[in-house]
Design an enzyme around this catalytic site. Structure first.
Site, PDB file in Angstrom:
ATOM      1  N   GLU A 399      10.052  -2.680   1.601  1.00  0.00           N
ATOM      2  CA  GLU A 399      11.088  -1.896   2.276  1.00  0.00           C
ATOM      3  C   GLU A 399      11.550  -2.554   3.578  1.00  0.00           C
ATOM      4  OE1 GLU A 399       8.539  -0.717   0.688  1.00  0.00           O
ATOM      5  OE2 GLU A 399       9.379   0.695  -0.749  1.00  0.00           O
ATOM      6  N   HIS A 466       5.071  11.976  -2.145  1.00  0.00           N
ATOM      7  CA  HIS A 466       6.377  11.905  -2.816  1.00  0.00           C
ATOM      8  C   HIS A 466       7.192  13.170  -2.594  1.00  0.00           C
ATOM      9  CE1 HIS A 466       4.030   8.905  -5.041  1.00  0.00           C
ATOM     10  NE2 HIS A 466       5.161   8.360  -5.401  1.00  0.00           N
TER      11      HIS A 466
END
Ligand SMILES: Cc1ncc(C[n+]2csc(CCOP(=O)(O)OP(=O)(O)O)c2C)c(N)n1
Length: 659
Positions: A399, A466
């Site tokens: 990322e 998540h």
């Protein structure tokens, strides 16, 4: 100490140019050290003894190749012929510098000279270079990007990520590592275990070379040759320059921890003195010529210094400073024709993205598994066939590096959207969001034309890693915009606007709403303004202020109890539509703010504080905040329901109405 300066044979004009480039930065440094002792300038990071690296690389490249230097690379700036008064003005925080007094020492960039100033965190420079080089590669412009790192910086994850991405994408980036023996006070054997940094090249599948960084001829010649070959055959190359830091990390810190013999050994290898000796012995540099060059430089330095010292202190106002946090962007409404289709939130996002790709030729989408696989939520399904692999880019799992690359693309004039697989994973790229993207325009007027798509939220049984809705990490950071739609039509129009807007935008997409909310959405491309909330229902009993999944809970509960409420869907959190909030609260006298995020430090707290400050006289009851419980998001359905605030909201709303 004698270096081999004969091979390859360079003509005497080039040799003199190389000499002058090193000499100029040495003379400026010596002057700066005097000024530092006199308290006339602040910090100084010395590159004395390392001049051959910065000067050699810069002179070997073309003026339109981007360079991303570090804190010891004065020679990059001087070899690009930046007028000295501008450099001196920069170091004094004055107007003629490059950052309006906002950045110190070498932390400034300039598009005019194709230099991207350092990010203090060191490693991000490498990922940014990748984005710049990617734009060049896509345009087939045969350019090379050179990025510097110290050997200390190579221990950072960002360095590793960047080399990996550059290798996978075969980007024309020259990773120039100056191995100068110490990272602040830490010697190399406490930083890494391999014999040479260049040895890491093989692990990345990348060509690498070791270069004597104290030999200007070797540095210049090898870099020229490698750059030439990279232009023809774009690929990354790792270069390790062996050199030594002769002074402290910064002037105040000294060199007590460096063994004396080591300093003596490297003093004999001084890049300037040895080269000067060579030029004299070959009669390329006569005594007269040497004196003339030194006189010319010393006059240039003194005159430019006087000019910079004579310059007034910087003059600004708070409102001017605030105006520069974001790049000005004039929203232009683009309306679709009237034709609408009934689609889900996920489809609306996909369509907005697709039509933006059609509209902007130089827009790229990057993310994990977004190409053939279509992304984990299938938002980019079919995009690869339409736009090709160059523009729909699968990325390695990194990322940080991809967000940095997105910024590099923006520096080189391109737009990008980065899909975070889950908004939770933005933590692995947190630094480039809050330090690189957010501060860019304020630091040097550079747009960060990047949208980060953030699939977020609970209610889908996805557990603690998540399910987060982490918008509050970003709403508090100046320089970022934060969008959080609740409906398909808003999602599409706001996403198109976010992509048009040259500022960095975090675009939150609630996973639970993806496939559960339908709406009639205009078929063509259209935009909606950022910073404008919508009043979904109107009433005078209470103001319900919310966004995202909270909007749907509020609508359901208000309807269930037939409450006469203003329901405000904020739609964007930064900028925030304060006027809409205040107008409503002034009318109803009661405010309840509902957020899915946990309570403490969330945006509800700030909205509550603002209502308190600006609507106090209109209030008939305390302002109520309702949020998820102060804990990680649990997996099991019944636990997740305990965590989420829907039930508490119902109770609190009814209580507030009775107050
Ligand atoms: C992420 C991060 N951690 C720590 C620092 C503090 N710091 C600034 S420069 C530096 C040493 C860097 O060493 P190296 O990369 O070898 O470059 P050199 O200073 O030797 O040129 C350190 C620890 C920082 N700027 N960023």
């Amino acid at each position: 100490m004698s270096f081999n300066y004969n091979s390859p044979a360079l003509d005497s004009t080039t040799l003199i140019d190389l000499y002058k480039a090193m000499l100029k930065s040495r003379m400026i440094e010596e002057k700066m050290l005097i000024l530092l002792r006199q308290g006339k300038i602040s910090k100084w990071f010395s590159g004395i003894g390392q001049e051959a690296v910065a000067a050699g690389i810069t002179l070997a490249l073309s003026k339109d190749d981007y360079i991303l230097p570090m804190h010891r690379n004065l020679g990059v700036f001087t070899s690009r012929n930046i007028p000295l008064y501008r450099l001196f003005s920069q170091w004094q925080g004055k107007e003629n510098g490059f950052s309006k007094g906002r950045e110190r020492s070498f932390h400034f960039g300039t598009q005019e000279y194709k230099i991207v100033g350092m990010i203090s965190h060191l490693g991000p420079q490498c990922g940014i270079a990748n984005g710049i080089a990617l734009a060049d590669k896509l345009r087939n412009s045969k350019k090379v990007t050179a990025v510097f790192s110290g050997e200390g910086g190579t221990s950072e994850g960002d360095f590793h990520e960047a080399l990996n991405v550059a290798a996978v994408w075969q980007l024309p980036v020259m990773f120039c590592v100056e191995n100068n023996g110490y990272g602040l006070s830490t010697p190399v054997d406490e930083q890494f275990k391999c014999a040479n940094i260049a040895d890491k090249g093989i692990g990345y599948g990348m060509e690498s070379h070791i270069i004597d960084g104290n030999n200007i001829v070797e540095t210049y010649s090898k870099v020229s040759e490698i750059a030439q070959s990279m232009r023809q055959d774009p690929r990354p190359v790792l270069l390790e320059f062996k050199t030594f830091r002769m002074r402290g990390h910064e002037e105040a810190s000294g060199t007590k921890y460096v063994p004396k013999e080591l300093l003596e050994h490297w003093a004999l290898k001084d890049p300037l003195e040895n080269f000067q000796e060579y030029l004299r012995s070959r009669q390329i540099l006569s005594e007269r010529k040497e004196a003339a060059i030194k006189l010319e430089f010393s006059q240039e330095i003194n005159e430019n210094l006087e000019r910079a010292f004579a310059e007034k202190e910087i003059n600004s106002t708070l409102s001017k400073e605030l105006d520069d946090v974001y790049k000005p962007f004039v929203y232009q409404q683009t309306k679709s024709n009237e034709k609408k289709i009934n689609i889900r939130l996920v489809d609306a996002i996909s369509k907005g993205l697709y039509q933006s790709m059609e509209k902007f030729d130089e827009l790229l989408i990057m993310g994990q598994d977004i190409a053939e696989y279509g992304g984990v939520f299938k938002v980019t399904e079919g995009f690869l066939e339409a736009f090709g692999k160059e523009r729909i880019r699968n990325t390695p799992i990194c990322e940080s590096s991809i967000i940095e690359a997105a910024y590099g693309l923006s520096i080189n004039g391109m737009k990008s959207v980065v899909e975070l697989q889950f908004s939770d994973f933005v933590t692995a790229g947190f630094n480039p969001v809050v330090n690189v993207l957010a501060k860019s325009h304020y630091r040097w007027g550079q747009a960060a034309d990047v949208v980060l798509r953030m699939p977020c939220g609970a209610g889908v049984g996805a557990g603690p890693f998540h399910s987060q809705t982490n918008e509050a990490w970003f709403t508090k950071t100046p320089g970022l915009k934060v969008v959080y739609p609740a409906f398909p039509a808003d999602a599409k129009g706001l996403l198109c606007s976010a992509i048009e807007d040259p500022n960095p935008v975090l675009f939150f997409e609630h996973k639970q709403l993806y496939r559960s909310v339908y709406q009639d959405v205009p078929e063509d491309y259209y935009t909606l303004p950022l910073g404008v909330a919508t009043l979904l229902t109107e009433g005078d009993a209470v103001s319900v202020i919310t966004y995202g999944a909270g909007v749907h809970w509020a609508l359901e509960i208000v309807k269930k109890h037939t409450i006469n409420a203003d329901i405000i869907d904020l739609r964007t959190l930064q900028p925030l539509d304060e006027a809409c909030i205040f107008n409503s609260v002034k009318k109803t006298g009661r405010a309840i703010i509902l957020q899915e995020d946990t309570l403490f430090g969330g945006i509800a707290s700030d909205i509550a504080a603002m209502i308190n400050e600006f609507c106090f006289e209109f209030l008939d009851a305390p302002i109520i905040r309702v949020a998820s419980a102060q804990m990680p998001v649990p997996f099991a359905k019944n636990l997740e329901q305990l965590y989420l605030p829907k039930e508490r909201f119902e109770n609190e709303l009814l209580k507030l109405l009775k107050y």
